[in-house]
Scaffold this active site. Structure first.
Site, PDB file in Angstrom:
ATOM      1  N   SER A 169       9.592 -14.696   4.729  1.00 37.17           N
ATOM      2  CA  SER A 169      10.677 -14.861   4.115  1.00 37.17           C
ATOM      3  C   SER A 169      12.223 -14.661   4.787  1.00 37.17           C
ATOM      4  O   SER A 169      12.187 -14.432   5.788  1.00 37.17           O
ATOM      5  CB  SER A 169      10.553 -13.775   3.733  1.00 37.17           C
ATOM      6  OG  SER A 169      11.651 -13.862   2.760  1.00 37.17           O
ATOM      7  N   TYR A 179      10.006  -3.746   1.890  1.00 37.74           N
ATOM      8  CA  TYR A 179       9.634  -4.918   1.389  1.00 37.74           C
ATOM      9  C   TYR A 179       9.446  -5.930   3.025  1.00 37.74           C
ATOM     10  O   TYR A 179       8.911  -5.797   3.670  1.00 37.74           O
ATOM     11  CB  TYR A 179       9.564  -5.672   0.164  1.00 37.74           C
ATOM     12  CG  TYR A 179       9.359  -7.628   0.555  1.00 37.74           C
ATOM     13  CD1 TYR A 179       7.787  -7.518   0.601  1.00 37.74           C
ATOM     14  CD2 TYR A 179      10.290  -8.412   0.532  1.00 37.74           C
ATOM     15  CE1 TYR A 179       7.681  -8.866   0.713  1.00 37.74           C
ATOM     16  CE2 TYR A 179      10.069  -9.641   0.690  1.00 37.74           C
ATOM     17  CZ  TYR A 179       8.636 -10.247   0.431  1.00 37.74           C
ATOM     18  OH  TYR A 179       7.923 -11.081   0.595  1.00 37.74           O
ATOM     19  N   LYS A 238       7.507  -7.756   6.488  1.00 36.62           N
ATOM     20  CA  LYS A 238       7.923  -9.213   7.016  1.00 36.62           C
ATOM     21  C   LYS A 238       8.037  -9.498   7.906  1.00 36.62           C
ATOM     22  O   LYS A 238       7.113  -9.890   8.885  1.00 36.62           O
ATOM     23  CB  LYS A 238       8.784 -10.336   5.573  1.00 36.62           C
ATOM     24  CG  LYS A 238       8.095 -10.282   4.737  1.00 36.62           C
ATOM     25  CD  LYS A 238       6.875 -10.818   4.357  1.00 36.62           C
ATOM     26  CE  LYS A 238       5.944 -10.538   3.070  1.00 36.62           C
ATOM     27  NZ  LYS A 238       4.827 -11.524   3.084  1.00 36.62           N
TER      28      LYS A 238
END
Ligand code: NAD
Ligand code: WQD
Length: 333
Positions: free
Chosen positions: A122, A147, A151
């Protein structure tokens, strides 16, 4: 070639499955349906004209993975939890599912001697950009939520594996802001409850399900004061995955590649584009900034062009038209 899609029933995975099936790949979808519906498989089959093999399973279940991974050539790893605010409240759930789940998947791949993984990364790994556009050499880190950190941690794990095993290849596709839907309106983004992301929220306001768009921040150093992002049509993103397969088959080692259009649009640009696409007036109100948000990001997508021969073909009007088409067909008022 047999391509294994963890999380293949989700928003991006389902569109990728369609593109891969149409290109003639054998596709296996492996999903626990924690954020998707099994009926998506019927929709994928309708669009593609063939049915992907589908296994209900969790990426944290190594025994199940070992059975499911038979004769797989490439893994595309979409499975993961993705709600930023939830990750702040329940970090363990995110590290457990995303990071630990990836470790279990990598262990299973190792036992099955599968050495190619395309990972859903991302733009969030870049944190607060000091310079735009973002290139793959821009610094990563300074991510504001668990979150996003999952990644970045997974990217680093894959880098370490590639350093230790010179026959391993990992492509980390850094998605910018995926929106839109398949042009058929049969698959799209269908979040449960009140959407967190801008586009599904705007679509619900256009539909009259929510009263107005809450515009988070009007005092950013951008042209109109609202947040700017690089929106990308989910079908362009899906095609980026398909083009990553010949790349990963020919190239060993770790690579990060941006997938975005290379253009920034503000929240107000999105609202106005959606008004044009839907023919509906979209009311909005300015609210304070959302904690953790950055002012602007957009990428330089030239590496994807050079390495994958990929370019985004669809513009903002296509993205809004297809989101609206999906909203009309599938969201219940
Ligand atoms: P999604 O929630 O629609 O799809 C994820 C799929 O993974 C779902 O079908 C879910 O049921 C499945 N899943 C989750 N945990 C699982 C587990 N433990 N085992 C098996 N299946 C599991 O999300 P999406 O928008 O399609 O995103 C796909 C990937 O891309 C995610 O990893 C996400 O973090 C990443 N990503 C998404 C965006 C975005 O804006 N949508 C942007 C950048 C990166
Ligand atoms: C876009 C813009 C908001 C909702 C998130 C994740 C990122 C990636 C993509 C997975 C911002 C504004 C939003 C609303 C608003 N996901 N906004 N009202 O925050 O860029 O990225 O999804 O990897 O990691 O952080 O996307 O769609 O939430 O917001 O004004 O109701 O719209 O402030 O400027 P974001 P978004």
């Amino acid at each position: 070639m047999k391509i294994f899609l963890t999380g293949g029933a989700g928003f991006i995975g389902s569109h990728t499955a369609v593109v891969l099936l149409k290109a003639g790949y054998e596709v296996v979808i492996y999903d626990n349906f924690s954020n998707s519906q099994p009926s998506v498989i019927d929709q994928i089959s309708k669009i593609a004209g063939k049915r992907p093999e589908t296994i209900e399973g969790d990426i944290r279940d190594k025994e199940k993975l070992l059975q499911a991974l038979a004769n797989v050539d490439v893994v595309i790893h979409f499975a993961g939890l993705k709600a930023v605010a939830e990750s702040v409240k329940e970090p363990l759930k995110y590290y457990e599912n995303n990071v630990n789940g990836t470790l279990v998947l990598l262990r299973a791949m190792n036992e099955k001697k599968i050495k190619r993984i395309i990972f859903s990364s991302s733009s969030t790994v870049y944190g607060i950009p000091d310079k735009l556009p973002l290139t793959e050499n821009s610094p990563t880190g300074g991510v504001s939520n668990p979150y996003g950190r999952t990644k970045l941690q997974i990217e680093e794990i894959l880098k370490d594996i590639c350093a230790a095993d010179h026959l391993f290849s990992a492509v980390c596709l850094r998605y910018f802001n995926p929106i839109g839907a398949h042009e058929s309106g049969l698959i799209g983004e269908n979040p449960n409850g009140i959407p967190n992301n801008l586009l599904p929220y705007v679509a619900k306001v256009a539909h009259g399900i929510l009263p107005y768009v809450r515009v988070f921040g009007s005092d950013y150093p951008t042209l109109d004061g609202t947040g700017v992002r690089d929106y990308i049509h989910v079908m362009d993103l899906a095609e980026g995955h398909a083009l990553s397969i010949p790349y990963i088959v020919k190239n060993l080692g770790w690579k990060a590649i941006n997938l975005g259009c290379g253009k920034g649009y503000s929240v107000l640009d999105i609202i106005h584009a959606f008004e044009r696409a839907s023919g509906k007036k979209i009311p909005y109100k300015f609210l304070p900034r959302r904690p953790g948000d950055i002012a602007a990001n957009w990428c330089d997508p030239s590496l994807a062009h050079t390495l994958l021969h990929w370019v985004a073909k669809r513009d903002l009007n296509d993205m809004c038209r297809d989101s609206w088409n999906f909203e009309l067909q599938y969201q219940k008022k």
